[in-house]
Design a protein around this motif. Structure first.
Motif, PDB file in Angstrom:
ATOM      1  N   UNK A   1       0.843  -1.177   0.000  1.00 35.88           N
ATOM      2  CA  UNK A   1       0.000   0.000   0.000  1.00 35.88           C
ATOM      3  C   UNK A   1       0.884   1.234   0.000  1.00 35.88           C
ATOM      4  N   UNK A   2       0.651   2.140  -0.951  1.00 32.42           N
ATOM      5  CA  UNK A   2       1.434   3.375  -1.032  1.00 32.42           C
ATOM      6  C   UNK A   2       0.794   4.454  -0.169  1.00 32.42           C
ATOM      7  N   UNK A   3       1.638   5.275   0.399  1.00 35.15           N
ATOM      8  CA  UNK A   3       1.215   6.355   1.277  1.00 35.15           C
ATOM      9  C   UNK A   3       1.355   7.680   0.536  1.00 35.15           C
ATOM     10  N   UNK A   4       0.263   8.439   0.485  1.00 38.15           N
ATOM     11  CA  UNK A   4       0.251   9.731  -0.200  1.00 38.15           C
ATOM     12  C   UNK A   4       0.010  10.858   0.788  1.00 38.15           C
ATOM     13  N   UNK A   5       0.713  11.946   0.574  1.00 44.91           N
ATOM     14  CA  UNK A   5       0.466  13.190   1.289  1.00 44.91           C
ATOM     15  C   UNK A   5      -0.146  14.149   0.281  1.00 44.91           C
ATOM     16  N   UNK A   6      -1.345  14.631   0.586  1.00 41.92           N
ATOM     17  CA  UNK A   6      -2.048  15.539  -0.315  1.00 41.92           C
ATOM     18  C   UNK A   6      -2.074  16.918   0.329  1.00 41.92           C
ATOM     19  N   UNK A   7      -1.450  17.884  -0.351  1.00 42.59           N
ATOM     20  CA  UNK A   7      -1.405  19.261   0.148  1.00 42.59           C
ATOM     21  C   UNK A   7      -2.352  20.090  -0.709  1.00 42.59           C
ATOM     22  N   UNK A   8      -3.446  20.484  -0.091  1.00 41.78           N
ATOM     23  CA  UNK A   8      -4.507  21.214  -0.794  1.00 41.78           C
ATOM     24  C   UNK A   8      -5.189  22.124   0.212  1.00 41.78           C
ATOM     25  N   UNK A   9      -5.313  23.413  -0.113  1.00 37.05           N
ATOM     26  CA  UNK A   9      -5.912  24.353   0.842  1.00 37.05           C
ATOM     27  C   UNK A   9      -7.441  24.389   0.796  1.00 37.05           C
ATOM     28  N   UNK A  10      -8.040  23.793  -0.210  1.00 34.87           N
ATOM     29  CA  UNK A  10      -9.498  23.674  -0.269  1.00 34.87           C
ATOM     30  C   UNK A  10      -9.888  22.449   0.571  1.00 34.87           C
ATOM     31  N   UNK A  11     -10.495  22.704   1.724  1.00 31.69           N
ATOM     32  CA  UNK A  11     -10.800  21.626   2.665  1.00 31.69           C
ATOM     33  C   UNK A  11     -11.641  20.515   2.046  1.00 31.69           C
ATOM     34  N   UNK A  24      -9.366   3.563  -3.072  1.00 27.54           N
ATOM     35  CA  UNK A  24      -8.592   2.878  -4.119  1.00 27.54           C
ATOM     36  C   UNK A  24      -7.531   1.945  -3.545  1.00 27.54           C
ATOM     37  N   UNK A  25      -7.464   1.855  -2.231  1.00 25.22           N
ATOM     38  CA  UNK A  25      -6.533   0.925  -1.603  1.00 25.22           C
ATOM     39  C   UNK A  25      -5.240   1.530  -1.113  1.00 25.22           C
ATOM     40  N   UNK A 118      -1.361   6.600  -9.083  1.00 29.09           N
ATOM     41  CA  UNK A 118      -0.491   7.034  -7.988  1.00 29.09           C
ATOM     42  C   UNK A 118      -0.472   6.003  -6.866  1.00 29.09           C
ATOM     43  N   UNK A 119      -1.637   5.478  -6.535  1.00 26.74           N
ATOM     44  CA  UNK A 119      -1.735   4.466  -5.477  1.00 26.74           C
ATOM     45  C   UNK A 119      -0.983   3.198  -5.865  1.00 26.74           C
ATOM     46  N   UNK A 120      -1.084   2.825  -7.136  1.00 29.29           N
ATOM     47  CA  UNK A 120      -0.462   1.593  -7.615  1.00 29.29           C
ATOM     48  C   UNK A 120       1.007   1.777  -8.000  1.00 29.29           C
ATOM     49  N   UNK A 121       1.483   3.022  -8.011  1.00 25.59           N
ATOM     50  CA  UNK A 121       2.864   3.276  -8.389  1.00 25.59           C
ATOM     51  C   UNK A 121       3.118   3.137  -9.868  1.00 25.59           C
ATOM     52  N   UNK A 122       2.120   3.460 -10.673  1.00 28.39           N
ATOM     53  CA  UNK A 122       2.199   3.255 -12.116  1.00 28.39           C
ATOM     54  C   UNK A 122       2.264   4.549 -12.914  1.00 28.39           C
TER      55      UNK A 122
END
Length: 129
Positions: A1-11, A24-25, A118-122
């Protein structure tokens, strides 16, 4: 399982992206600013991918990624960094800067297929997957 950090100012958008990545896993955490992202990363939060809005309210997403990369340069593994934007009025110089600093630029709204990649690393080095 890939770990993502999402930086977005729109809550709302940030929460939606985090929920979609989870569905998506993957595993995702959200930050509303570069400072918040830095706090998360300094707390030993390990991430594989950073996805950052290009135009945050108080700062440039490109500057945030540069700061995070510089700050994390002592880490053994560096996350793959992407920008996302809803603006299509980028200059050639801005696009060149983005290309040399990140692994790609995605346009909003992000497609589910893009997040799945992105989740799958593809994902490759070119924007929308």
């Amino acid at each position: 399982m890939r770990h993502l950090l999402i930086i977005e100012d729109d809550d709302d958008l940030r929460h939606e992206l985090v929920e979609l990545v989870e569905a998506l896993g993957g595993h995702a955490i959200g930050a509303r600013s570069g400072h918040d992202a830095l706090v998360l990363l300094d707390a030993a939060c390990s991430v594989d991918v950073i996805l950052c809005d290009l135009r945050l309210k108080a700062e440039s997403g490109l500057d945030v990624l540069r700061m995070l990369r510089h700050r994390r340069s002592t880490s053994t593994t560096e996350p793959t960094m992407y920008l996302m934007t809803g603006h299509l009025d980028l200059t050639a110089a801005a696009l060149s800067d983005i290309a040399t600093t990140t692994s790609g630029l995605f346009t909003k709204p992000l497609r589910t297929a893009t997040l799945r990649a992105l989740v799958m690393g593809q994902t490759g080095s070119t924007g929308d997957a």
